[in-house]
Write an enzyme that holds these catalytic residues in place. Structure first.
Site, PDB file in Angstrom:
ATOM      1  N   GLU A 198       0.858  -1.185   0.000  1.00 54.44           N
ATOM      2  CA  GLU A 198       0.000   0.000   0.000  1.00 54.44           C
ATOM      3  C   GLU A 198       0.895   1.238   0.000  1.00 54.44           C
ATOM      4  OE1 GLU A 198      -2.932  -0.027   3.113  1.00 54.44           O
ATOM      5  OE2 GLU A 198      -3.641   1.993   2.649  1.00 54.44           O
ATOM      6  N   ASN A 237      -6.668   1.448   2.719  1.00 54.44           N
ATOM      7  CA  ASN A 237      -7.401   2.684   2.941  1.00 54.44           C
ATOM      8  C   ASN A 237      -6.963   3.778   1.953  1.00 54.44           C
ATOM      9  OD1 ASN A 237      -8.606   1.375   5.098  1.00 54.44           O
ATOM     10  ND2 ASN A 237      -7.241   2.265   6.630  1.00 54.44           N
ATOM     11  N   ASN A 270     -12.044  -0.805  -1.071  1.00 57.88           N
ATOM     12  CA  ASN A 270     -11.414  -1.378   0.113  1.00 57.88           C
ATOM     13  C   ASN A 270     -12.224  -1.054   1.360  1.00 57.88           C
ATOM     14  OD1 ASN A 270      -8.966  -2.430   1.671  1.00 57.88           O
ATOM     15  ND2 ASN A 270      -9.194  -0.363   2.529  1.00 57.88           N
ATOM     16  N   GLU A 271     -12.509  -2.059   2.159  1.00 60.51           N
ATOM     17  CA  GLU A 271     -13.123  -1.892   3.488  1.00 60.51           C
ATOM     18  C   GLU A 271     -14.194  -0.807   3.515  1.00 60.51           C
ATOM     19  OE1 GLU A 271     -10.098  -1.620   6.564  1.00 60.51           O
ATOM     20  OE2 GLU A 271      -9.562  -3.715   6.277  1.00 60.51           O
ATOM     21  N   TYR A 305      -6.929  -8.910  11.468  1.00 64.03           N
ATOM     22  CA  TYR A 305      -5.632  -8.733  12.143  1.00 64.03           C
ATOM     23  C   TYR A 305      -5.824  -9.119  13.594  1.00 64.03           C
ATOM     24  CZ  TYR A 305      -4.442  -5.804   8.092  1.00 64.03           C
ATOM     25  OH  TYR A 305      -4.206  -5.332   6.827  1.00 64.03           O
ATOM     26  N   GLU A 310      -6.456  -9.337   3.303  1.00 62.55           N
ATOM     27  CA  GLU A 310      -5.621  -8.712   4.347  1.00 62.55           C
ATOM     28  C   GLU A 310      -5.670  -9.606   5.573  1.00 62.55           C
ATOM     29  OE1 GLU A 310      -5.956  -4.554   5.363  1.00 62.55           O
ATOM     30  OE2 GLU A 310      -6.593  -4.040   3.320  1.00 62.55           O
ATOM     31  N   GLN A 317       1.340  -6.594   5.487  1.00 66.98           N
ATOM     32  CA  GLN A 317       1.696  -6.271   4.128  1.00 66.98           C
ATOM     33  C   GLN A 317       3.046  -6.902   3.795  1.00 66.98           C
ATOM     34  OE1 GLN A 317       0.986  -2.129   3.160  1.00 66.98           O
ATOM     35  NE2 GLN A 317      -0.995  -2.083   4.192  1.00 66.98           N
TER      36      GLN A 317
HETATM   37  O1  AHR Z   1      -3.063  -2.934   6.101  1.00 67.96           O
HETATM   38  C1  AHR Z   1      -3.283  -1.761   6.825  1.00 67.96           C
HETATM   39  C2  AHR Z   1      -4.725  -1.249   6.705  1.00 67.96           C
HETATM   40  O2  AHR Z   1      -5.573  -2.151   7.338  1.00 67.96           O
HETATM   41  C3  AHR Z   1      -5.298  -1.157   5.318  1.00 67.96           C
HETATM   42  O3  AHR Z   1      -4.996   0.049   4.701  1.00 67.96           O
HETATM   43  C4  AHR Z   1      -6.757  -1.261   5.553  1.00 67.96           C
HETATM   44  O4  AHR Z   1      -7.436  -1.827   4.472  1.00 67.96           O
HETATM   45  C5  AHR Z   1      -6.876  -2.063   6.824  1.00 67.96           C
HETATM   46  O5  AHR Z   1      -7.707  -1.467   7.737  1.00 67.96           O
END
Ligand code: AHR
Length: 496
Positions: free
Chosen positions: A26, A71, A171-172, A243, A291, A346
């Protein structure tokens, strides 16, 4: 403590889609600038890409890299990043409160991907922009010539189309933090219309629609149902993101999080199939877990705003983080029948397996190793193994197996990946093999990654944590017995 794993050659989950070993770059922190790109660095090539980083990306053997966000993409004008460098604007990047100089854009990233031996998974902006900018980008990237956008690409020095096959529809978009967040209906409508014009522009592309940003989102489940009701026949995958972090320093619970990931996957498979049934569709929508990682160490870091490439999200990973990453990878493989794409988020500097020093060296984090080993040896037919072992309870999850494991068979033989979640005791693992030609079989190797200190981490100064080959084991007929040390990551390779 004892455990038993029974494997039959023909009891399988499916052939693994290699894109499950994907990753993500990113425009965030130092992922791009001083990560993959640092003109003037002693390792930089003529285009400014760091060759030391490329070597490690090749070592990870990543078949696809999602780009440019995240993001970031929800505020991105892709046109800012193409054409003569001197005409590219510096912009306020609102997702991460940084400055984006646009020195790297779509074309440079495609070039980098070729050098790194990977493909691009491109995300379009469905935040501040919409279907028009998205279809123009598909035309710019994939149409051969004779139109405004394809000829613009050619005028920028790229005669041949980039042929980007996999695209993310934003995205999201379920997250309040997202630039131009939308409700499920709003997003479903715009994603459908973007999907239509993107596929009309290039019918060979595949599309990923946004699912939930995590399974704890208030709209989890209903978001996917609504979005799929709108988009089902026009998209190919739905995304999942997650995450985990060990904020309370409760390592047994932390290591159990992969079970949550498993139930997240199974729930979304259920939602996809529910919408399929409601629509009487013949098509199956699969999953793109685009992700996933451990992310918490850097959560409270203070970083100056509105600078170029500040050190954001620079988690330094420990031994125990690598164990959970191993469990998460195993979970993805155990769902290989429906998870067709996944991206470790990432790749460089930002919650990443590869770290760089600006002007300095490059190093492998602890999480690099389970990923690299699985990406190397875990391609082929994923087997449906049967595990019998003791279990433990955590405050959220009951019956967590001490052994997490999956096996993959290919032409060379069989590889078993295993985590011993027991923090105190070794696990004596008996592996029983059925249906394999074990008479001509041989033990190749057993590598173990462990450290007395679960908080041990690697750094630019050296690697405290990495896999080590064990004294050879022995394959006796159709059985094998091995010792998996407490809190360890194991790779067992058999030639069969
Ligand atoms: O990977 C970091 C961030 O985590 C990304 O930009 C977003 O998509 C997620 O919230």
């Amino acid at each position: 403590m004892k455990a038993k794993l029974t494997l039959h050659k023909d009891f399988s989950i499916g052939i693994l889609d290699e894109r499950v070993y994907g990753s993500f770059i990113e425009h965030l922190g130092r992922a791009v600038y001083t990560g993959i790109y640092e003109p003037g660095h002693p390792e930089a090539d003529e285009a400014g890409f760091r060759e030391d980083v490329i070597r490690l990306v090749r070592e990870l053997n990543v078949p696809i890299v999602r780009y440019p966000g995240g993001n970031f993409v929800s505020g991105y004008n892709w046109e800012d990043g193409v054409g003569p460098l001197e005409r590219r604007p510096t912009r306020m990047e609102l997702a991460w409160a940084t400055l984006e100089p646009n020195k790297i854009g779509v074309n440079e990233f495609v070039e980098w991907a070729k050098k790194a031996g990977t493909e691009v998974m491109m995300a379009v902006n469905l935040g501040t922009r919409g279907p028009d900018a998205a279809r123009n980008l598909v035309e710019y990237c994939n149409f051969p010539k004779g139109t405004e956008w394809s000829d613009l690409r050619r005028s920028h020095g790229y005669e041949n189309p980039h042929g980007i096959k996999l695209w993310c529809l934003g995205n999201e978009m379920d997250g309040q933090w997202q630039i131009c967040h939308r409700t499920a209906d709003e997003y479903g409508r715009v994603a459908l219309e973007a999907a239509k014009v993107m596929k009309w522009t290039d019918p060979s592309i595949e599309l990923v629609t946004c699912g939930s940003s995590s399974s704890i989102m208030p709209t989890f489940g209903t978001w996917e149902t609504t979005v799929l009701e709108h988009t089902y026949e026009h998209i190919d995958y739905v995304s999942l993101h997650t995450y985990y972090g060990n904020r309370d320093n409760d390592t047994p619970s932390f290591l159990a999080r992969s079970l949550e990931m498993d139930s997240f996957i199974k729930t979304i498979v259920g939602v996809c199939d529910l919408v399929k049934a409601r629509k009487r569709s013949k098509k199956t929508v699969n999953l793109s877990f685009d992700e996933w990682n451990v992310w918490f160490h850097s959560n409270n870091a203070k970083v100056e705003k509105w600078t170029v490439a500040p050190p954001l999200l620079e988690d330094v990973y420990t031994m125990e983080d690598a164990l959970l990453v191993g469990c998460m990878l195993i979970t993805l493989l155990k769902n290989a029948d429906r998870v067709k794409v996944a991206c470790l988020a990432q790749l460089v500097n930002v919650i990443a397996p590869i770290m760089t020093e600006a002007g300095g060296g490059v190093w492998r984090q602890t999480i690099f190793y389970p990923f690299a080993q699985m990406s190397k040896y875990g391609r082929g037919m994923v087997l449906r193994g049967e595990i019998v072992c003791d279990r433990y309870d955590t405050k959220d999850i009951d019956g967590v197996p001490y052994l997490e494991s999956v096996a993959v068979r290919d032409e060379q033989g069989l590889t078993i990946f295993a985590v011993n979640r027991n923090l105190c005791e070794a696990l004596v693992l008996e592996i029983e093999l059925t249906g394999f030609d074990t008479k001509n079989g041989r033990f190749i190797e057993h590598t173990v990654m462990r450290h007395d200190n679960l908080k041990a981490a690697n750094s630019a100064k050296g690697e405290l944590v990495k896999p080590v080959a064990q004294v050879a084991g022995k394959l006796e007929g159709a059985a094998l017995e091995l010792m998996l040390p407490s809190a360890s990551w194991n790779v067992i390779r058999l030639g069969l």
